[in-house]
Enzyme design. Structure first.
Site, mmCIF file in Angstrom:
data_model
loop_
_atom_site.group_PDB
_atom_site.id
_atom_site.type_symbol
_atom_site.label_atom_id
_atom_site.label_comp_id
_atom_site.label_asym_id
_atom_site.label_seq_id
_atom_site.Cartn_x
_atom_site.Cartn_y
_atom_site.Cartn_z
ATOM 1 N N HIS A 158 0.783 -1.251 0.000
ATOM 2 C CA HIS A 158 0.000 0.000 0.000
ATOM 3 C C HIS A 158 0.811 1.295 0.000
ATOM 4 C CE1 HIS A 158 -3.145 -2.812 0.969
ATOM 5 N NE2 HIS A 158 -2.774 -2.945 2.223
ATOM 6 N N ASP A 177 3.650 -8.404 0.994
ATOM 7 C CA ASP A 177 4.145 -9.255 2.080
ATOM 8 C C ASP A 177 3.236 -10.445 2.385
ATOM 9 O OD1 ASP A 177 2.179 -7.595 3.123
ATOM 10 O OD2 ASP A 177 3.429 -6.776 4.717
#
Length: 464
Positions: free
Chosen positions: A72, A227
């Protein structure tokens, strides 16, 4: 022996693992810290990466590298490839009002869920771009390209300064708010909506085994991943597997074929790193709940576990709702934690410890159920993160989830997933290599649905 490297550029640090490309065995590893804060000069990520690589013995003998990183974040570049301002990280909440505005401007959460599988919150890149356009228009005007942390690091490893060489993967792109994991395409009108009509260049989206180029030294670069997707790849999670991570926050994700469209915004429609979907639910409260209760009881973690396991299932009626930092799933940012059902007979240390474990796990069970409502069933729970080190959590989890729980050995699964992706790109095969992994501990227990039901009743009181 052919070697590959995996990188985990997380919020806190950069970790590097060097693995045997055939077996996945880790041969050497190292880490370097990142600075604190919710906005960071990306150059500091690069410095940490170089430090970690040096500590790991370098990569001169490595054939391929991939980068997994925090999702993000907003990295803005000018036409010459220079960073315009410090990157805003996923945990920077200054764009919360922008998120609310964007939801309304498209016609409500249903429209966002239908278009891109996510409903904007402050974490997502789209909301940060709106904040930039409204508060730093000079920086917005200078932005020729927008990318994510892993995109930028892969680009730097390639040695390029041309913004046309930026690339990403589906998993990270799906967390921006302007990419649809279902249609595998950018929604440029949503980018322009977020950025007040501006349309900067975006990284090219690569397939899960496509190469992002090579370093100056000839090392092949993988596409990289966000991730959570990298961790799922490192865990070899497949269809039917649900990964429950108890770290600073709680994260539940499940590999599947169906793309979620949750208008409540609880289930995010992310992609995984293999071409499938990775619906994900994130909570604000994870393992620190257990630490806070242990501190309140004045005990260490070993004694906390002993206390929790000495109490009966259901803690004699005590129920802890773990909204210590507010909550995101459900969306209750101003909520507080609560201990329900206290009597003169049940208020003791053992029951409080048990209620803390059951409450935290019940909040994760809520997330698992929300993913199930999107058509993806969890056949097996894989429990990871710092909270999974607790023996009480391990033994109580199968009772709360109502199914077998696998607890793999503690490892750097994001970095390992990135390394496995690098080996996949290097191999050119259709499927990721089947790396050998240490056996997971298997936990089973009789289901305690009454515990989850009491938790849900107590949590409903928070909504009032």
């Amino acid at each position: 022996m052919t070697l590959v490297a995996g990188i985990d550029s997380s919020t806190q640090s950069c970790k590097v693992v060097i693995c045997d490309a055939e077996t996945g065995r880790t041969l050497r590893s190292a880490a370097a810290p990142h600075p604190d804060g919710t906005e960071v000069d990306p150059g500091l990520w690069w410095d940490a990466l170089q430090q970690a690589i040096a500590k790991a013995g370098g990569v001169d003998d490595v054939s391929a590298i991939s980068v997994g990183a925090q999702q993000h974040g907003m990295v803005c570049l000018d036409s010459a490839g220079r960073v315009i301002r410090d990157a805003l990280l996923w945990n920077d909440t200054r764009s919360s009002a922008a998120a609310t505005d964007l939801v309304g401007e498209l016609g409500g959460p249903d429209q966002w869920a239908r278009r891109v599988g996510v409903v904007p919150v402050a974490s997502f890149t789209a909301t940060k771009l709106r904040w930039l356009a409204d508060h730093e228009p000079q920086h917005a005007d200078a932005t020729a390209a927008v990318c994510l942390p892993h995109d930028w690091l892969t680009w730097r490893l390639r040695g390029s300064s041309a913004i046309g060489d930026l690339c990403t993967d589906r998993s990270d792109a799906s967390g921006t708010g302007y990419f649809s994991a279902e249609s595998n395409s950018y929604q440029t009108d949503l980018l322009e909506l977020a950025f007040r009509g501006r349309s900067p260049a975006l990284p090219r989206v690569l397939g899960p085994r496509d190469s992002a180029g090579e370093t100056a030294g000839g090392i092949i670069l993988g596409p990289g991943a966000g991730d959570n997707a990298a961790a799922a790849l490192g865990l070899s999670a497949g269809a039917g597997d649900c990964v429950v991570s108890l770290g600073t926050s709680g994260v539940v994700s499940a590999v599947g074929e169906a793309a979620p469209h949750d208008p409540d915004g609880i289930v995010a429609g992310f992609a995984d790193a293999t071409g499938r979907q990775l619906p994900l639910v994130c909570t604000l409260n994870g393992a620190p709940v257990l630490a806070a209760v242990a501190e309140m009881l004045g005990v260490d973690f070993g004694e906390f576990d002993r206390l929790a396991l000495s109490a009966p299932a259901g803690a004699d009626g005590l129920v802890l709702v773990p909204y210590f930092e507010g909550e995101r799933s459900p969306n209750l940012p101003h909520a507080a934690g609560a201990l329900h059902g206290m009597t003169m007979r049940n208020l003791n240390s053992a029951n409080i410890a048990r209620a803390a474990v059951e409450g935290l796990l019940s909040s994760m069970a809520y997330c698992v159920d929300k993913i199930g409502e999107q058509g993806i069933d969890a056949e097996q729970i894989i429990l990871v993160g710092g909270g999974a080190r607790s023996e009480a959590v391990r033994r109580i989890a199968p009772a709360v989830f109502g199914t077998t729980v696998q607890v793999p050995p503690s490892a750097e699964y994001v970095a390992l997933g990135a390394a496995r992706q690098a080996a996949w790109v290097l191999s050119g095969e259709d499927e990721a290599p089947q790396w050998s992994v240490d056996a997971a501990a298997r936990y089973e227990a009789d289901a305690t649905p009454q515990v989850v039901e009491r938790y849900r009743s107590a949590a409903q009181l928070t909504l009032r």
